[in-house]
Every structure is written in C-alpha cells, then in structure tokens.
Design a protein around this motif. Structure first.
Motif, mmCIF file in Angstrom:
data_model
loop_
_atom_site.group_PDB
_atom_site.id
_atom_site.type_symbol
_atom_site.label_atom_id
_atom_site.label_comp_id
_atom_site.label_asym_id
_atom_site.label_seq_id
_atom_site.Cartn_x
_atom_site.Cartn_y
_atom_site.Cartn_z
ATOM 1 N N ALA A 49 0.834 -1.209 0.000
ATOM 2 C CA ALA A 49 0.000 0.000 0.000
ATOM 3 C C ALA A 49 0.867 1.256 0.000
ATOM 4 O O ALA A 49 0.579 2.229 -0.702
ATOM 5 N N LEU A 50 1.938 1.229 0.785
ATOM 6 C CA LEU A 50 2.860 2.367 0.836
ATOM 7 C C LEU A 50 3.503 2.594 -0.524
ATOM 8 O O LEU A 50 3.609 3.741 -1.001
ATOM 9 N N ASP A 51 3.913 1.521 -1.177
ATOM 10 C CA ASP A 51 4.544 1.624 -2.493
ATOM 11 C C ASP A 51 3.563 2.147 -3.544
ATOM 12 O O ASP A 51 3.914 3.006 -4.366
ATOM 13 N N ALA A 52 2.327 1.660 -3.502
ATOM 14 C CA ALA A 52 1.322 2.128 -4.460
ATOM 15 C C ALA A 52 1.030 3.615 -4.252
ATOM 16 O O ALA A 52 0.893 4.378 -5.219
ATOM 17 N N ALA A 53 0.949 4.032 -2.980
ATOM 18 C CA ALA A 53 0.711 5.447 -2.686
ATOM 19 C C ALA A 53 1.872 6.304 -3.195
ATOM 20 O O ALA A 53 1.664 7.381 -3.769
ATOM 21 N N ARG A 54 3.080 5.819 -3.000
ATOM 22 C CA ARG A 54 4.262 6.571 -3.444
ATOM 23 C C ARG A 54 4.255 6.752 -4.969
ATOM 24 O O ARG A 54 4.533 7.834 -5.470
ATOM 25 N N HIS A 55 3.920 5.703 -5.702
ATOM 26 C CA HIS A 55 3.895 5.785 -7.157
ATOM 27 C C HIS A 55 2.804 6.728 -7.648
ATOM 28 O O HIS A 55 3.030 7.561 -8.541
ATOM 29 N N SER A 56 1.616 6.641 -7.075
ATOM 30 C CA SER A 56 0.509 7.515 -7.480
ATOM 31 C C SER A 56 0.830 8.973 -7.167
ATOM 32 O O SER A 56 0.622 9.863 -8.005
ATOM 33 N N PHE A 57 1.332 9.217 -5.972
ATOM 34 C CA PHE A 57 1.649 10.575 -5.534
ATOM 35 C C PHE A 57 2.699 11.205 -6.452
ATOM 36 O O PHE A 57 2.550 12.348 -6.903
ATOM 37 N N ALA A 58 3.759 10.452 -6.742
ATOM 38 C CA ALA A 58 4.827 10.952 -7.601
ATOM 39 C C ALA A 58 4.315 11.254 -9.005
ATOM 40 O O ALA A 58 4.633 12.300 -9.585
ATOM 41 N N ALA A 59 3.531 10.347 -9.561
ATOM 42 C CA ALA A 59 3.034 10.531 -10.929
ATOM 43 C C ALA A 59 2.218 11.799 -11.066
ATOM 44 O O ALA A 59 2.293 12.503 -12.086
ATOM 45 N N ASN A 60 1.449 12.134 -10.038
ATOM 46 C CA ASN A 60 0.605 13.320 -10.103
ATOM 47 C C ASN A 60 1.381 14.621 -9.931
ATOM 48 O O ASN A 60 0.822 15.708 -10.111
ATOM 49 N N LEU A 61 2.654 14.517 -9.600
ATOM 50 C CA LEU A 61 3.505 15.706 -9.481
ATOM 51 C C LEU A 61 4.613 15.707 -10.534
ATOM 52 O O LEU A 61 5.545 16.507 -10.453
ATOM 53 N N GLY A 62 4.516 14.811 -11.505
ATOM 54 C CA GLY A 62 5.520 14.756 -12.558
ATOM 55 C C GLY A 62 6.872 14.314 -12.052
ATOM 56 O O GLY A 62 7.915 14.761 -12.540
ATOM 57 N N ALA A 63 6.853 13.417 -11.070
ATOM 58 C CA ALA A 63 8.099 12.952 -10.458
ATOM 59 C C ALA A 63 8.180 11.436 -10.558
ATOM 60 O O ALA A 63 7.287 10.777 -11.075
ATOM 61 N N ALA A 64 9.271 10.871 -10.049
ATOM 62 C CA ALA A 64 9.440 9.423 -9.978
ATOM 63 C C ALA A 64 9.172 8.969 -8.551
ATOM 64 O O ALA A 64 9.379 9.729 -7.589
ATOM 65 N N ALA A 65 8.729 7.726 -8.404
ATOM 66 C CA ALA A 65 8.400 7.211 -7.078
ATOM 67 C C ALA A 65 9.593 7.300 -6.127
ATOM 68 O O ALA A 65 9.421 7.590 -4.929
ATOM 69 N N ASP A 66 10.789 7.077 -6.644
ATOM 70 C CA ASP A 66 11.981 7.125 -5.793
ATOM 71 C C ASP A 66 12.302 8.535 -5.292
ATOM 72 O O ASP A 66 13.142 8.695 -4.396
ATOM 73 N N ASP A 67 11.637 9.549 -5.872
ATOM 74 C CA ASP A 67 11.863 10.919 -5.411
ATOM 75 C C ASP A 67 11.168 11.207 -4.083
ATOM 76 O O ASP A 67 11.528 12.153 -3.380
ATOM 77 N N VAL A 68 10.135 10.443 -3.740
ATOM 78 C CA VAL A 68 9.223 10.796 -2.654
ATOM 79 C C VAL A 68 9.762 10.388 -1.291
ATOM 80 O O VAL A 68 10.096 9.225 -1.048
ATOM 81 N N ILE A 69 9.816 11.358 -0.371
ATOM 82 C CA ILE A 69 10.116 11.128 1.034
ATOM 83 C C ILE A 69 8.906 11.613 1.817
ATOM 84 O O ILE A 69 8.607 12.807 1.829
ATOM 85 N N PHE A 70 8.190 10.707 2.466
ATOM 86 C CA PHE A 70 7.028 11.109 3.243
ATOM 87 C C PHE A 70 7.461 11.784 4.542
ATOM 88 O O PHE A 70 8.383 11.309 5.216
ATOM 89 N N THR A 71 6.794 12.890 4.875
ATOM 90 C CA THR A 71 7.141 13.683 6.060
ATOM 91 C C THR A 71 5.872 14.008 6.851
ATOM 92 O O THR A 71 4.788 13.542 6.525
ATOM 93 N N SER A 72 6.028 14.866 7.848
ATOM 94 C CA SER A 72 4.884 15.281 8.667
ATOM 95 C C SER A 72 4.192 16.524 8.130
ATOM 96 O O SER A 72 3.245 17.016 8.752
ATOM 97 N N GLY A 73 4.645 17.060 7.003
ATOM 98 C CA GLY A 73 3.989 18.240 6.455
ATOM 99 C C GLY A 73 4.953 19.193 5.769
ATOM 100 O O GLY A 73 6.149 18.898 5.620
ATOM 101 N N GLY A 74 4.425 20.343 5.374
ATOM 102 C CA GLY A 74 5.217 21.301 4.621
ATOM 103 C C GLY A 74 6.387 21.874 5.397
ATOM 104 O O GLY A 74 7.476 22.082 4.839
ATOM 105 N N THR A 75 6.201 22.142 6.673
ATOM 106 C CA THR A 75 7.283 22.725 7.465
ATOM 107 C C THR A 75 8.470 21.778 7.560
ATOM 108 O O THR A 75 9.622 22.176 7.357
ATOM 109 N N GLU A 76 8.200 20.505 7.862
ATOM 110 C CA GLU A 76 9.303 19.543 7.909
ATOM 111 C C GLU A 76 9.960 19.392 6.541
ATOM 112 O O GLU A 76 11.192 19.325 6.433
#
Length: 395
Positions: A49-76
């Motif tokens: 589920a985490l991997d699928a979320a990462r791929h979907s999230f990245a695709a919608n921002l024109g990025a690659a799944a390996d680019d995504v680092i999940f955080t606690s929000g914009g400030t972090e």
C-alpha cells in the motif's frame, strides 16, 4: 448555501478531509495496521500500500516514485530541503568557503527561518533576492546573487523559491529560476505547498531538484506531507534512526497517511482539470466586483499569473484584523495572510517585500477557495465587505 451558514474562504490555510480520503485511510488504521518494514504477510500488505501510494503521488507531481520522502507536512519538508541540501553541499566546499543560500523575499517562514538557522549555526551567507510589486522574484537579482558567490568567500549551494505565494497568490517563474540556477550548477528547491492540487506541477519536466508538499492544503488530515528530491541531489538527513525513506527521513512510515496523500492529491487534480476554467472565471468576477464596489481597494499579487482560487486585496484606511473580525460576524471566513502568523498580528511580509507601506500592508485580506464561487456567493461576499468597510469608517 444558506445565508445563515458561514462561507469558508480560507482554503489556503487548510481544507476539509473528504469522505473518500477517510474511507481509504481507515483500513490501514484498523485491519491492515502492520508495520511496512515487517516481513510477515500483514507487513507486506502495508508495504504494498505504501509503495502504491508513493507511485501515485509521484506521478501526479511529474516525479518518480523514488523521489518521494514522506514527512509530517510542509514545514518539515522545507526544513529538510533547505538544511539537508545545504549541509550536504557544504562537504563539497573548499576549506574556509561558506555556503551561500539564496531565497526570495516572499518565502514562507519554514524556508526563510531554515536559511537563517543555517546562518546562525553554520555561518551560511543568506541572500534574500528581492521581488517586484507583484511578488515575482527578480530574475536579474537572482542571477547577480548566484554570480557574486562564484569564487568569493561564499559559494552558492541552494536556491529556494515558492511556486505559488500564500499571501497574494502569485505564481513564480520556476522554470526560469531553475535555468538560471543550473547554469551556475546550483540545485533548486521549490516550495509547492500552496500549489499542489491547484495548478499542474511537472517536477522533472521543469528539472526541479527538490519540491515540498503539504497534504492538508488539498484535503488530508493535518500532519502529512512529502519532500520530493532527485537522487542526484545530496541530502543530509535531519532525523537519525532506522533509515526509512531511503535513509533520509527515519521513523516508521505512516501508511494510512501516505494513502490519504495519494488519494487526496489525485482527487484534487481530477477536480482541477474539470473545473480550472470555472474557478478562474469566478475568481476574476470576485476581483472585479470588489474593486468596483470599493474604490479604495487594491488587488495584490499578479493579476494574471496567480492561483485560480486566490483573490487578495488591501483596503487602505482600515486594518485587516478589524475587517476579519467584522466579516466573521457577517458569516464570511477569510484571512489576512499566512495562517502561520495568525494571532501574532504581524504585517504580511510579502506585501512589505512588494514595496507597500506597513500601514497599507496591515489592511490586507485574502479570499481563497478550491471550488468555483456562485454569483450568489460573490454577491454575498461583496455585500458583507461593503458593510464591514462602512462600519469601520471606510467610505
């Protein structure tokens, strides 16, 4: 919407969580709750589920799944980008050469204060690039700041610029910023907190190096976000621990949160594609109506290159704080600038950077919305605004 129901016009501060997002997140807090690092079947379910979320999230921002680092929000995310990239780049500098960090004068405190932190603790040379009277970064000043660092006692290691300004809605010329910075071999971080889900983002097409996002701006629970960073960019982690998120953000991943981020962003982008033109049209009708009804009012920010659901003004002769209180009593919920400054009654810093006098900047008001306003909504806003201005002595 009935007349006795408050009209919420503070979407730039936060958005409600949709039922679809809640329903998607719930199973990963109840049934599929396992740690995604666990090797048993339930752990593997969470990891998928985490991997699928990462791929979907990245695709919608024109990025690659390996680019995504999940955080606690914009400030972090902003802190990790500014501090993490600058600290990593420092290792490449010759002995005695200080890192130079360039930010625009219209940045969110999460970026501006992170740069100042680097200045206080590591002697970084922080250069604040000016903006014009529409809050657009001065590209000539950016070029000068980059060139001035070459071969001097400081060397540029990072440029950080907002994609869309939270106070006045201006969209920055990010592709030009990247082109200029990369000509000096300097990475670019883009704070896209206000823009994600509202305008198209193509991180890799724009050749952006790092990009920050905050989920509650497009319909997730608060405390969720991501930093997207290219593998080519060295990044020093700020949290030590078990090495999750490519070793760049330790801590057990919030699987439900990642799923919520992916679903909410996807829904926001689908809605944007379907209603973008209508949202812009209603924004422009609101702007015209306010300027016609209140001659003293002035639009702030770029009149064209601005977020589709963002209308911001100053009302010289009154204070934004007084207007907010009076409008709230009339059922209009809006704000005077960054939600992060609420309760401190600060002068909106972007307006000062744009060249406005403090007294005028204190009269700022912004109306932000994610769905097109009806003619009845616009009429109600203008009527309430006129009544508030009259009651406060602005004639």
């Amino acid at each position: 919407m009935s007349a006795d129901t408050a009209l919420y016009l503070d979407a730039a501060a936060t958005e409600p969580v949709g039922r679809t997002v809640i329903d998607a997140m719930l199973p990963f807090m109840t049934d599929a709750y396992a740690n995604p690092a666990s090797v048993h079947q339930d752990g593997k379910t969470a990891a998928r589920a985490l991997d699928a979320a990462r791929h979907s999230f990245a695709a919608n921002l024109g990025a690659a799944a390996d680019d995504v680092i999940f955080t606690s929000g914009g400030t972090e995310s902003d802190n990790l980008a500014v501090k993490g990239i600058a600290l990593a780049q420092m290792r490449r500098l010759p002995h005695g050469v200080r890192p130079r960090i360039i930010v625009s004068a219209a940045e969110h405190p999460a970026v501006a204060e992170s740069a100042r932190w680097m200045q206080r603790f590591f002697g970084a040379d922080v250069v604040v690039a000016p903006v014009d009277d529409h809050a657009r970064i001065r590209l000539d000043a950016l070029e000068k700041a980059l060139a001035a660092g070459d071969g001097a006692d400081s060397r540029p290691v990072l440029v950080s610029v907002m994609l869309a300004n939270n106070e006045v809605g201006t969209i920055q010329p990010v592709e030009d910023v990247v082109r200029i910075a990369h000509s000096h071999h300097v990475p670019v971080h883009v704070d896209a907190v206000q823009a994600a889900g509202q305008i198209p983002i193509r991180m890799r097409d724009w050749d952006v190096d790092a990009l920050s996002v905050s989920g509650h701006k497009f319909g997730t629970p608060k405390g969720l976000g991501a930093l997207l960073v290219r593998g080519r960019v060295p990044l020093e982690p700020l949290l030590s621990g078990g090495g999750q998120e490519r070793g760049l953000r330790s801590g057990t991943q919030n699987v439900a949160g990642a799923v919520g981020l992916a679903i909410a962003l996807d829904e926001s982008i689908r809605f944007m594609r379907a209603h973008h033109a209508a949202l812009i049209a209603s924004r422009d009708r609101l702007i015209r109506g306010v300027l016609e009804a209140i001659p003293q009012a002035r639009l702030t920010g770029d009149p064209v290159s601005r977020l589709p659901g963002h209308a911001s003004f100053i009302f010289p002769g009154v204070t934004g704080e007084a207007l907010l209180v009076d409008l709230d009593a009339r059922g209009i919920e809006c704000s005077s600038g960054s939600a992060c400054a609420v309760g401190r009654h600060e002068v909106p810093p972007t307006l000062l950077a744009m060249g406005l006098e403090p007294a005028a900047a204190r009269s700022a008001l912004r109306f932000t919305f994610r769905r097109p306003l009806t003619d009845a909504d616009i009429a109600r806003i203008i009527a309430a605004l006129c009544a508030s201005c009259n009651s406060l002595g602005l004639h």
